[in-house]
Design an enzyme around this catalytic site. Structure first.
Site, short mmCIF file in Angstrom:
data_model
loop_
_atom_site.label_atom_id
_atom_site.label_comp_id
_atom_site.label_asym_id
_atom_site.label_seq_id
_atom_site.Cartn_x
_atom_site.Cartn_y
_atom_site.Cartn_z
N ASP A 38 0.90 -1.36 0.01
CA ASP A 38 -0.08 -0.04 0.05
C ASP A 38 0.97 1.00 0.07
O ASP A 38 1.77 1.29 0.77
CB ASP A 38 -1.01 -0.10 1.41
CG ASP A 38 -1.96 1.05 1.39
OD1 ASP A 38 -2.93 1.03 0.63
OD2 ASP A 38 -1.83 1.88 2.08
N GLU A 84 1.55 -0.48 -4.68
CA GLU A 84 0.50 0.65 -5.06
C GLU A 84 1.61 1.80 -5.31
O GLU A 84 1.66 2.84 -4.56
CB GLU A 84 -0.40 0.85 -3.98
CG GLU A 84 -1.34 1.69 -4.62
CD GLU A 84 -2.34 2.48 -3.39
OE1 GLU A 84 -3.38 2.98 -3.70
OE2 GLU A 84 -1.74 2.58 -2.43
C1 GLC Z 1 -4.47 2.90 -0.34
C2 GLC Z 1 -5.60 2.02 -0.44
C3 GLC Z 1 -6.80 2.79 0.05
C4 GLC Z 1 -6.35 3.25 1.34
C5 GLC Z 1 -5.13 4.15 1.49
C6 GLC Z 1 -4.66 4.27 2.81
O1 GLC Z 1 -4.34 3.79 -1.71
O2 GLC Z 1 -5.84 1.38 -1.65
O3 GLC Z 1 -7.88 2.11 0.16
O4 GLC Z 1 -7.41 4.19 1.91
O5 GLC Z 1 -4.03 3.35 0.82
O6 GLC Z 1 -3.96 3.29 3.46
#
Ligand code: GLC
Ligand code: CA
Length: 515
Positions: free
Chosen positions: A206, A262
């Site tokens: 993440d 991500e």
């Molecule tokens: C990422 C996740 C999202 C979350 C954010 C904070 O973007 O995909 O769902 O709210 O991180 O952890």
């Protein structure tokens, strides 16, 4: 062709599960780990190779699990460690890999680490989060002008106990960890080892692109956006070095453990940096295509960016159309015909495709009445429960759950779809079967062919194995001649008849052709 076979994650179709929304088995209206286990039949029949589970760890659920209070335990809402082990074993016995979500940028404010850190300025964990003194001239002014996600308020909150500010790039209940502290690094590595020792196959990481901040915490220039100019806020070089350490850790385990980051940066060139020299991320999400409209030219530009930025680095691409943070592509694109064609596109580009649970059913977002809104980021629509049966409870045991049903749950639930070989579900199953049977589709080269305006045409090839893909992005029938004679292996609109391709694409039709 290289001598060693391609690792599993390059050949896989990964299926994202948002545990709250998959299936409830204990009557509390929230999905759980046992619910996922009970639906492995569905996933095996569909033909996915791996699942990625969004967070199921102990959490106060301010961000529905992305606020982690214990990285190494299951929240009772989802079950317990035994449930996780059963799920992992059952998935593995069907040949399905399991990736889990790892949230390194921030923890919950209820994590014992933060509770300790905030208690004083000189406790053992005082330096585990990002603390700043108040400006003596203006004690109410936060240390800089950074904004946090969701509320767009200041990214700093005042802590009375310490009489200091702390940084939170997301909710105030999600304080950012201090990755410059070696103890934090070691502790977070420990959480990875915990799950690797438990047998998981990999991680979705993440917000991995900014775990280290710029040391001076400079103001963002007026009108700038951290998604486009991440270097203002983040120490990108330092972050990539931290990712290299993660890579070494994963590589020290047998069995090709993999990570997909991500990397929420809307520049493919910058995303490419996170692969390092093939020594950082195995894969990074590349979000610009997810935001591309249903338009051949726009899509071609997004694909070109990947070919230009990733291929020369030998960086393996990923493709995604839907996830738990964005409206489903079925909803964004406005019609089922487009969503079906998009599925052919997603699953035939060069790279690893990521599906989001329910897209294989052609689900639309739920319409959320204002009194049912629960997410501070407004993402409830795409998180609606998955409808499994045609009864009013759709297999969940009760009609009403933590969120309302998707708009088309009565016509697009799994039960109805399984009995109709023209359904979106059967289309996904056929495309996945085509991938299984074709090295060209999984791993082959990618080359455009000339095509009429509004159509993308490309060949995937691996040795003698070849597939030709045609995608009509328009609402009109289009004549699209191709050299040689090809047969239709999969069509987004027609059934599996294996007929010869006759030179015309229907409105929003996409086809996979084989020689
Ligand atoms: C990422 C996740 C999202 C979350 C954010 C904070 O973007 O995909 O769902 O709210 O991180 O952890
Ligand atoms: Ca439950």
């Amino acid at each position: 062709m290289s001598a060693s076979p391609a690792p599993w994650w390059q050949q896989a179709v990964v299926y994202q599960i948002y545990p709250r929304s998959f299936l409830d088995t204990n009557g509390d209206g929230v999905g759980d780990l046992e619910g996922i286990r009970r639906k492995l039949d569905h996933l095996e029949w569909l033909g996915v190779d791996a699942i990625w589970l969004s967070p199921f760890f102990k959490s106060p659920m301010k961000d529905f699990g992305y606020d982690v209070a214990d990285y190494c335990d299951v929240d009772p809402l989802f079950g317990n460690m035994d449930d996780f082990d059963r799920l992992l074993n059952d998935a593995h016995s069907r040949g399905i890999k399991v990736m889990i979500d790892w949230v390194p940028n921030h923890s919950s404010d209820q994590h014992p680490w933060f509770q300790e850190s905030k208690a004083s300025r000189d406790n053992a964990k005082a330096d585990w989060y990002i603390w700043h003194d108040a400006d003596p001239d203006d004690p109410t002014r936060p240390p800089n002008n950074w904004r946090c996600a969701f509320t767009n308020g200041p990214a700093w909150d005042w802590c009375d106990e310490r009489q200091q500010w702390y940084l939170h790039l997301f909710l105030p209940e999600q304080p950012d960890l201090n990755w410059r502290n070696p103890e934090v690094v070691e502790a977070m590595h420990g959480t990875l080892r915990f799950w690797l020792d438990n047998g998981v196959d990999g991680f979705r990481m993440d917000v991995i692109h900014g775990i280290l901040k710029q040391p001076g915490f400079p103001d963002m220039p007026e009108g700038s956006d951290a998604h486009f100019t991440p270097e203002v806020r983040y120490d990108i070089e330092g972050t990539i070095d931290a990712v290299r350490d993660l890579r070494r850790l994963l590589d020290s385990y047998p069995g090709d453990r993999a990570m997909v980051g991500e990397v929420y940066i809307l520049s493919t060139e910058r995303v490419a940096e996170f692969y390092g020299q093939n020594d950082a991320l195995h894969m990074a999400f590349n979000f610009p295509p997810l935001y591309a409209p249903w338009n051949a030219e726009k899509w071609r530009k997004r694909i070109d960016r990947v070919v230009e930025e990733l291929d020369p680095k030998d960086a393996w691409p990923t493709w995604v159309l839907s996830n738990h943070d964005n409206p489903r592509h079925r909803t964004r694109y406005g019609s089922e015909a487009r969503a079906r064609a998009a599925a052919v596109l997603l699953l035939t580009l060069r790279g690893t495709p990521f599906l989001y649970a329910g897209e294989e059913l052609g689900l639309e977002d739920a319409v959320i009445p204002s009194d049912r809104v629960v997410d501070p980021g407004g993402r409830d629509g795409c998180r609606a429960p998955i409808p499994w049966t045609s009864e009013s409870d759709h297999g969940w045991g009760q009609d009403d759950n933590w969120l309302p049903w998707p708009a088309n749950a009565d016509t697009h639930n799994a039960e109805v779809a399984r009995h109709d070989d023209g359904s979106v579900l059967h289309l996904y199953q056929r495309i996945l079967a085509a991938r299984r049977g074709s090295a060209a589709l999984r791993l082959g080269s990618f080359e455009y062919l000339d095509a009429p305006e509004g159509v993308l045409a490309y060949v995937r090839a691996s040795g003698d194995d070849r597939r030709l893909v045609l995608v009509n992005f328009t609402d009109d029938e289009i004549a699209c001649e191709v050299a040689d004679s090809w047969r239709v292996e999969v069509s987004s609109v027609r059934g599996p008849d294996g007929a010869g391709y006759e030179g015309t694409l229907g409105a929003n039709e996409a086809v996979i052709l084989h020689p």
